[in-house]
Scaffold this motif. Structure first.
Motif, short mmCIF file in Angstrom:
data_model
loop_
_atom_site.label_atom_id
_atom_site.label_comp_id
_atom_site.label_asym_id
_atom_site.label_seq_id
_atom_site.Cartn_x
_atom_site.Cartn_y
_atom_site.Cartn_z
N GLY A 134 0.78 -1.34 0.10
CA GLY A 134 0.14 0.03 -0.02
C GLY A 134 0.96 1.18 -0.05
N ALA A 135 1.95 1.23 0.97
CA ALA A 135 2.99 2.38 0.93
C ALA A 135 3.40 2.68 -0.49
N GLY A 136 3.82 1.78 -1.28
CA GLY A 136 4.54 1.82 -2.54
C GLY A 136 3.55 1.95 -3.72
N PHE A 137 2.44 1.22 -3.73
CA PHE A 137 1.53 1.47 -4.81
C PHE A 137 0.66 2.66 -4.68
N VAL A 138 -0.30 2.70 -3.68
CA VAL A 138 -1.14 3.83 -3.44
C VAL A 138 -0.44 5.15 -3.13
N GLY A 139 0.78 5.03 -2.21
CA GLY A 139 1.33 6.27 -1.73
C GLY A 139 2.34 6.54 -2.67
N GLY A 140 3.28 5.75 -3.09
CA GLY A 140 4.43 6.07 -4.11
C GLY A 140 5.69 6.19 -2.92
N HIS A 141 6.66 6.91 -3.56
CA HIS A 141 8.17 6.90 -3.00
C HIS A 141 8.03 7.69 -1.79
N GLY A 142 7.49 8.65 -1.82
CA GLY A 142 7.39 9.58 -0.46
C GLY A 142 6.70 9.08 0.79
N THR A 143 5.60 8.60 0.25
CA THR A 143 4.67 7.80 1.46
C THR A 143 5.55 6.43 2.13
N ASP A 161 13.36 0.31 1.83
CA ASP A 161 13.98 0.06 0.72
C ASP A 161 12.89 -0.99 -0.16
N ILE A 162 12.22 -1.66 0.75
CA ILE A 162 11.19 -2.50 0.20
C ILE A 162 9.91 -1.72 -0.28
N GLY A 163 9.75 -0.44 0.44
CA GLY A 163 8.69 0.30 -0.14
C GLY A 163 8.81 1.21 -1.32
N TYR A 164 10.13 1.53 -1.51
CA TYR A 164 10.71 2.26 -2.60
C TYR A 164 10.70 1.18 -3.79
N THR A 165 10.87 0.07 -3.64
CA THR A 165 10.90 -0.98 -4.65
C THR A 165 9.45 -1.14 -5.13
N ALA A 166 8.41 -1.27 -3.96
CA ALA A 166 7.04 -1.40 -4.47
C ALA A 166 6.37 -0.17 -5.00
N ALA A 167 7.21 0.96 -5.02
CA ALA A 167 6.71 2.19 -5.64
C ALA A 167 7.18 2.30 -6.87
N THR A 168 8.45 1.65 -7.34
CA THR A 168 9.08 1.66 -8.62
C THR A 168 8.30 0.54 -9.35
N VAL A 169 8.20 -0.60 -8.80
CA VAL A 169 7.43 -1.62 -9.61
C VAL A 169 5.98 -1.05 -9.86
N GLY A 170 5.36 -0.18 -8.85
CA GLY A 170 4.12 0.10 -9.39
C GLY A 170 4.03 1.22 -10.27
N LEU A 171 4.82 2.05 -10.33
CA LEU A 171 5.14 2.94 -11.70
C LEU A 171 5.12 1.94 -12.95
N LEU A 172 5.95 1.20 -12.93
CA LEU A 172 6.24 0.27 -14.16
C LEU A 172 4.99 -0.48 -14.34
N ALA A 173 4.03 -0.96 -13.17
CA ALA A 173 2.97 -1.62 -13.45
C ALA A 173 1.74 -0.75 -14.04
N ALA A 174 1.87 0.75 -13.73
CA ALA A 174 0.96 1.52 -14.08
C ALA A 174 1.16 1.76 -15.48
N SER A 360 -3.38 4.17 -8.24
CA SER A 360 -3.52 3.26 -7.19
C SER A 360 -2.20 2.21 -7.41
N THR A 361 -1.58 2.03 -8.35
CA THR A 361 -0.54 1.46 -8.71
C THR A 361 1.00 2.10 -8.71
N GLY A 362 0.54 3.46 -9.37
CA GLY A 362 1.95 4.27 -9.38
C GLY A 362 1.83 5.41 -8.68
N THR A 363 1.46 6.65 -9.30
CA THR A 363 1.26 7.95 -8.72
C THR A 363 -0.04 8.72 -9.17
#
Length: 447
Positions: A134-143, A161-174, A360-363
């Protein structure tokens, strides 16, 4: 941290962003995938920075920038907001608010659900592992940085780092997931404003806007012989952030057992500042478009710094469960689009839905990018409705970010997860009783 460190970090990030803009403008494959310059710059920083080949002399503080920058984003949300006639807007905005609440209440606990039901039974994982989704996908790198700050205070630094990775993968998924969904639904004639995916304006592909299509970035509300109008707006946000920072320090000193995210305090102080600006009539001199530009700049820097600071050694340690978690998260986000958006929105359901999938996946920026693909001339009311609906949703998101990690650390992850899901069920039941949802006949017609 020295002034030299700050200068080098910002200078290198600026250079990487310019390279990212150039790559987007020139490389056709990147254009076809609509990959933003901030994502490209972040990958370059990760590859050539201290966590990659070590060729770029970043300071040791690159992982700390997103924590401050996300406070800038949240401080900007209430500042300059216009007074709304809710009686006129409510009938349309309520459904976007309902959809935003759906994404918030379903995406944040999704990772905890997946970890609790099956991922955690296969691998030995820390209790906050699923919260990173949730922190990475919905929130993004800042969250992710803000949530990581709370968990780090309790001794688990890897979550950032796990949250940053989730946010990065989320951007790609978006990007990739959004394009696949758009192409599929375009062929099925479910888009209202484009009939062929290929008939898109060039500025969407290259990221460069033609002279005749350019818009003003904002309005000057103070005279430049007094102070530059842009700095005036930066100063307002900066004042909110610094007050929030000192408030955070005071609260941490008096309540050392608790953690207070800077973004949460920045949003609250921003609300208070907006109240006094409006009471004193000073809000007349605050241009919301300029405020949004400052927040948008902070968002781009968050993405670049967040991706650059990912510790690949930590990511590799959790590689397999992370892959499972991310696959689950993307599927979950698609199910929300496929089953909820079609039932919530009475008009332009796919345009509203694909925007929601993007953020909800990226930003939010990725949501806007996907929306512009299906609505290139901005004929839908999606962004206006979201801006108003977000006002009613963001306090819930701030509460989740503030109290969620504390509850998880205290061993209440399951009640926390259950409470969010229960709130969503009650909300949907209420919406159904009030007649907000789309009729079954119309749903069948859309499918």
């Amino acid at each position: 941290m020295s002034l030299e460190d700050l200068t080098i970090d910002i200078g290198l990030m600026s250079l990487l962003l310019l390279i990212g803009i150039l790559i987007r403008a020139k490389v056709r494959m990147i254009q076809k995938l609509f990959i933003p310059a901030s994502f490209i710059a972040g990958l370059l920083g990760l590859t050539f920075g201290p966590n990659g080949f070590g060729l770029l002399p970043f300071s040791n503080f690159i992982g700390d920038y997103p924590t401050i920058l996300i406070a800038v984003v949240f401080a900007a949300i209430p500042l300059g907001a216009a007074k709304i006639n809710w009686k006129e807007k409510f009938g349309r905005v309520r459904n976007m608010w309902l959809y935003s609440m759906t994404i918030t209440l379903l995406m944040w606990p999704a990772g905890i659900v997946a970890t609790y039901l099956f991922i955690g039974h296969i691998w030995d994982l820390p209790p906050g592992f699923g919260f990173a989704l949730g922190a990475g996908f919905v929130g993004g790198h800042g969250t992710a940085a803000a949530v990581g700050e709370i968990f780090s205070a309790q001794g688990w630094q890897e979550i950032t780092d796990i949250g940053y990775t989730a946010a990065t993968v989320g951007l790609l998924a978006a990007v990739l997931g959004g394009l696949i969904i758009i192409k599929r639904n375009t062929r099925r004639k479910q888009t209202n404003f484009i009939s062929d995916f290929q008939d898109l304006p060039s500025d969407l592909r290259t990221g460069l806007i033609r002279k005749e299509d350019r818009e003003s970035a904002g309005h000057d509300t103070v005279s430049s012989n007094n102070v530059d109008p842009l700095f005036f707006h930066v100063a307002i946000i900066g004042a909110v952030v610094v007050v929030s920072y000192f408030l955070q320090q005071m609260l941490n000193a008096n309540f050392p057992e608790l953690s207070f995210p800077l973004l949460s305090l920045a949003f609250i102080i921003g609300l208070i500042a907006q109240f006094f600006l409006r009471k004193s009539k000073a809000n007349y001199y605050v241009d919301k478009r300029t405020i949004n530009r400052v927040g948008g700049t902070a968002t781009d820097l968050i993405v670049v710094f967040g991706i650059t600071s990912i510790d690949l050694a930590i990511v590799s340690e959790y590689m397999i469960p992370l892959i499972v978690l991310f696959i689950f998260g993307v599927i979950w986000a698609y199910l929300i689009l496929h089953f909820v958006a079609v039932r919530v929105f009475h008009q332009d359901w796919f345009e509203n839905g694909i925007f929601g999938f993007g953020w909800s996946t990226g930003t939010v920026a990725m949501g806007v990018a996907l929306l512009r693909i299906v609505d290139p001339d901005s004929k839908s009311t999606t962004l206006d409705d979201y801006a108003l609906g977000y006002i009613g949703m963001v306090p819930v998101e701030v509460a989740i970010i503030t109290f969620g990690p504390v509850l998880i650390i205290s061993g209440f992850s399951f009640p926390f997860m259950l409470s969010l899901l229960l709130i969503w069920v009650l909300l949907i039941v209420f919406a159904s009783k009030m007649g907000w949802l789309v009729s079954k006949d119309k749903i069948e017609e859309r499918n």
